[in-house]
Design an enzyme around this catalytic site. Sequence first.
Site, PDB file in Angstrom:
ATOM      1  N   GLY A  86       0.823  -1.200   0.000  1.00 26.86           N
ATOM      2  CA  GLY A  86       0.000   0.000   0.000  1.00 26.86           C
ATOM      3  C   GLY A  86       0.859   1.251   0.000  1.00 26.86           C
ATOM      4  N   GLY A 172      -9.223  -9.580  -5.834  1.00 29.08           N
ATOM      5  CA  GLY A 172      -7.934  -9.575  -6.513  1.00 29.08           C
ATOM      6  C   GLY A 172      -7.135 -10.819  -6.196  1.00 29.08           C
ATOM      7  N   ASP A 289      -6.928  -8.456  11.331  1.00 26.49           N
ATOM      8  CA  ASP A 289      -5.496  -8.159  11.313  1.00 26.49           C
ATOM      9  C   ASP A 289      -5.278  -6.657  11.329  1.00 26.49           C
ATOM     10  OD1 ASP A 289      -2.661  -8.841  10.984  1.00 26.49           O
ATOM     11  OD2 ASP A 289      -2.871  -8.003   8.970  1.00 26.49           O
ATOM     12  N   HIS A 314      -1.664  -6.477  12.868  1.00 31.92           N
ATOM     13  CA  HIS A 314      -1.242  -6.228  11.486  1.00 31.92           C
ATOM     14  C   HIS A 314      -0.022  -7.068  11.120  1.00 31.92           C
ATOM     15  CE1 HIS A 314      -1.549  -2.922   8.203  1.00 31.92           C
ATOM     16  NE2 HIS A 314      -1.182  -4.068   7.671  1.00 31.92           N
ATOM     17  N   ILE A 315      -0.184  -8.380  11.193  1.00 27.93           N
ATOM     18  CA  ILE A 315       0.938  -9.294  10.951  1.00 27.93           C
ATOM     19  C   ILE A 315       0.735 -10.152   9.707  1.00 27.93           C
ATOM     20  CG2 ILE A 315       1.583  -9.386  13.388  1.00 27.93           C
ATOM     21  CD1 ILE A 315       0.199 -12.165  13.493  1.00 27.93           C
ATOM     22  N   SER A 317       1.583  -9.969   6.659  1.00 30.69           N
ATOM     23  CA  SER A 317       2.763 -10.191   5.815  1.00 30.69           C
ATOM     24  C   SER A 317       3.974 -10.647   6.625  1.00 30.69           C
ATOM     25  CB  SER A 317       3.129  -8.904   5.062  1.00 30.69           C
ATOM     26  OG  SER A 317       3.585  -7.904   5.958  1.00 30.69           O
TER      27      SER A 317
END
Length: 358
Positions: A86, A172, A289, A314-315, A317
């Site tokens: 992003g 996507g 997340d 927010h893990i 990735s």
Amino acid sequence: MAQSGSPRYKVVVCRNLGPDVMPLLESRHELELVIWPEDRACNRKWLLENIPGATGVIVMLTDKVDSELLDKAGPSLRTVSTMSVGYEHIDLKAVSKRGLKIGYTPDVLTDAVADLSVMLALMAGRNGGIGYSLVLNGGWPNFSWAPFGLCGPQLSTTVLSPTRKVGFIGFGRISQATLSRLVPFGITHCLYASNPSSPPNLQHDAELQSKYNLKAVLKVDLDELARESDVLIVLAPGGPSTYHVVNEDFLRKMKKTSVLVNTSRGTLVDSDALAKALREGWIWGAGLDVVEGEPNVPKDHPLVKEPKCVIVPHIASATLETRKHMATHAAQNLIAAILGGDMPAQVDLSAFSLIPPC
């Protein structure tokens, strides 16, 4: 070694990229590296003090690239490389106006995010947060077993429940990778909502339906998506067009046994509405997340207080393989922009107002 008198280019790096990736930059003697020395988010004051005269900068999602920073950098700046898929933290109008190249890291985190999406769906449906807290807080010895205690809706199909519908907001590459992981659970239908201005790709949907032996792969409106999905996974881009797309009206249409998962952007889900939905039993559970306003998510946050809401910080990735790949792309993007060559992934600034699909 660069020859004596050959130009050197100042590069600011807002986070050490680790022993596997930093040598890519350090071996380029044309680059004069200025590296944020601490293992935490780069200090804004430090960045503003060190950016003047830089030719390039490598930033993280936590580093805001705006007119203030670009003005401080001055006319020498050629490129901004972000270690992220992003780029909402970058003022694209401002960088486009200055003719800069923007590098980012799409595609490399698809599998990691898809894996976590399935994990959160399972944890939210099977009361994983409640069960974990029971053990962590020492409550298991005093917990009274009951025939239906800690039960939740099964993700996989059964004789009694032969139909399972997964829904996606956004369809996507990450959504489709997530679908491929859910197929072995017996998912029978895939529903999705995407940009209303984009017509459905009927041929592609038919190919997916055949590939996974599903009863249907259909683009539907948000109302039908809410009503029909047993598991609903939010994997759409952020921005004004998707702000609070999951709101109170949407949540009220969902099944009482449905599970909501968000592994895209916190702004897509109205936190207060979701907390109310969980508290009053409109839906079964949620796995998140991302949360709007993160990382400012204290223990008294409405969603943290809901037992059936599983939140991780927010893990999505955060695998060793993915982060190394992202860091490598960020370094390669910068090197190519300054020293020549093709950037692995460059933002198309001719359409800077658009956010790439997840």
